[in-house]
Design a protein around this motif. Sequence first.
Motif, PDB file in Angstrom:
ATOM      1  N   UNK A   1      18.701  31.533-114.554  1.00 21.08           N
ATOM      2  CA  UNK A   1      19.360  30.746-115.584  1.00 21.08           C
ATOM      3  C   UNK A   1      18.748  31.097-116.935  1.00 21.08           C
ATOM      4  N   UNK A   2      19.588  31.256-117.903  1.00 20.88           N
ATOM      5  CA  UNK A   2      19.177  31.616-119.256  1.00 20.88           C
ATOM      6  C   UNK A   2      18.576  30.413-119.974  1.00 20.88           C
ATOM      7  N   UNK A   3      17.409  30.594-120.597  1.00 22.67           N
ATOM      8  CA  UNK A   3      16.850  29.581-121.491  1.00 22.67           C
ATOM      9  C   UNK A   3      17.598  29.684-122.811  1.00 22.67           C
ATOM     10  N   UNK A   4      18.190  28.582-123.258  1.00 28.21           N
ATOM     11  CA  UNK A   4      18.926  28.585-124.518  1.00 28.21           C
ATOM     12  C   UNK A   4      18.210  27.656-125.485  1.00 28.21           C
ATOM     13  N   UNK A   5      17.783  28.238-126.618  1.00 25.85           N
ATOM     14  CA  UNK A   5      17.018  27.496-127.612  1.00 25.85           C
ATOM     15  C   UNK A   5      17.746  27.508-128.944  1.00 25.85           C
ATOM     16  N   UNK A   6      17.846  26.352-129.558  1.00 28.47           N
ATOM     17  CA  UNK A   6      18.399  26.224-130.905  1.00 28.47           C
ATOM     18  C   UNK A   6      17.231  26.036-131.859  1.00 28.47           C
ATOM     19  N   UNK A  76      22.536  44.101-134.504  1.00 25.72           N
ATOM     20  CA  UNK A  76      23.933  44.404-134.259  1.00 25.72           C
ATOM     21  C   UNK A  76      24.836  43.304-134.793  1.00 25.72           C
ATOM     22  N   UNK A  77      26.075  43.646-135.009  1.00 29.32           N
ATOM     23  CA  UNK A  77      27.090  42.644-135.296  1.00 29.32           C
ATOM     24  C   UNK A  77      27.975  42.442-134.070  1.00 29.32           C
ATOM     25  N   UNK A  78      27.767  43.270-133.065  1.00 25.17           N
ATOM     26  CA  UNK A  78      28.627  43.247-131.882  1.00 25.17           C
ATOM     27  C   UNK A  78      28.071  42.408-130.747  1.00 25.17           C
ATOM     28  N   UNK A  79      28.784  42.458-129.646  1.00 21.36           N
ATOM     29  CA  UNK A  79      28.430  41.663-128.472  1.00 21.36           C
ATOM     30  C   UNK A  79      27.636  42.432-127.430  1.00 21.36           C
ATOM     31  N   UNK A  80      27.447  43.731-127.642  1.00 23.90           N
ATOM     32  CA  UNK A  80      26.784  44.556-126.638  1.00 23.90           C
ATOM     33  C   UNK A  80      25.285  44.345-126.579  1.00 23.90           C
ATOM     34  N   UNK A  81      24.688  44.985-125.593  1.00 28.67           N
ATOM     35  CA  UNK A  81      23.246  44.934-125.373  1.00 28.67           C
ATOM     36  C   UNK A  81      22.748  46.370-125.222  1.00 28.67           C
ATOM     37  N   UNK A  84      19.200  47.055-123.584  1.00 28.46           N
ATOM     38  CA  UNK A  84      18.837  46.340-122.368  1.00 28.46           C
ATOM     39  C   UNK A  84      17.915  45.168-122.644  1.00 28.46           C
ATOM     40  N   UNK A  85      18.156  44.466-123.737  1.00 24.46           N
ATOM     41  CA  UNK A  85      17.290  43.353-124.151  1.00 24.46           C
ATOM     42  C   UNK A  85      17.337  42.204-123.154  1.00 24.46           C
ATOM     43  N   UNK A  86      16.228  41.495-123.067  1.00 23.88           N
ATOM     44  CA  UNK A  86      16.164  40.274-122.269  1.00 23.88           C
ATOM     45  C   UNK A  86      16.258  39.034-123.153  1.00 23.88           C
ATOM     46  N   UNK A  87      16.086  39.225-124.475  1.00 21.71           N
ATOM     47  CA  UNK A  87      16.169  38.126-125.442  1.00 21.71           C
ATOM     48  C   UNK A  87      17.210  38.486-126.498  1.00 21.71           C
ATOM     49  N   UNK A 100      24.649  34.600-119.860  1.00 28.78           N
ATOM     50  CA  UNK A 100      23.906  34.756-118.614  1.00 28.78           C
ATOM     51  C   UNK A 100      23.218  36.116-118.490  1.00 28.78           C
ATOM     52  N   UNK A 101      23.521  37.051-119.377  1.00 30.12           N
ATOM     53  CA  UNK A 101      22.939  38.396-119.307  1.00 30.12           C
ATOM     54  C   UNK A 101      21.510  38.443-119.841  1.00 30.12           C
ATOM     55  N   UNK A 102      21.005  37.322-120.352  1.00 30.48           N
ATOM     56  CA  UNK A 102      19.688  37.301-120.994  1.00 30.48           C
ATOM     57  C   UNK A 102      18.780  36.266-120.342  1.00 30.48           C
ATOM     58  N   UNK A 103      17.486  36.529-120.414  1.00 33.07           N
ATOM     59  CA  UNK A 103      16.515  35.526-119.979  1.00 33.07           C
ATOM     60  C   UNK A 103      16.437  34.400-121.006  1.00 33.07           C
ATOM     61  N   UNK A 104      16.604  34.769-122.278  1.00 29.79           N
ATOM     62  CA  UNK A 104      16.479  33.793-123.356  1.00 29.79           C
ATOM     63  C   UNK A 104      17.507  34.096-124.437  1.00 29.79           C
ATOM     64  N   UNK A 105      18.173  33.045-124.884  1.00 28.35           N
ATOM     65  CA  UNK A 105      19.111  33.126-125.991  1.00 28.35           C
ATOM     66  C   UNK A 105      18.614  32.166-127.062  1.00 28.35           C
TER      67      UNK A 105
END
Length: 149
Positions: A1-6, A76-81, A84-87, A100-105
Amino acid sequence: MTDILFYHLTESTLENALPGLVERSLERKWRVVIQTGSEERRDSLDNHLWTWSDASFLAHATDQEPYPEEQPVILTTGNGNPNGATVRFVVDGAEPVNVEAYERLVLMFDGHDQHQLEQARTQWKSLKAQGHTLTYWQQNAEGRWEKKA
């Protein structure tokens, strides 16, 4: 599960706060992608990250440069990775995708910009409704991060 921080900027600018958070990510051996809301902002942050500190710089590239997969940090301005970033840092009201593609957002927003505040509220509600666990951090008077929710 991705950690999501504001991260709610109230005492400093994005340019002051972002480099330290990116440095801490790199210290943890995480690759980073920073998504901006415009090409102009991407290019401005690109220049800033090279010179933000007399004692340090952050090795990085934009998604417009060759070999992005070799970079520890990509802007980036795009949606790609592309690296291969995890954050993933999302700034200036850019819209995160593939959460869901990231450990942390990390969604960073300027507390003095009404549009960014409203957008952060909308993003919070949307991500919460999708079942994600969220945390909210706000700067105190000294500019340090305090967990509020």
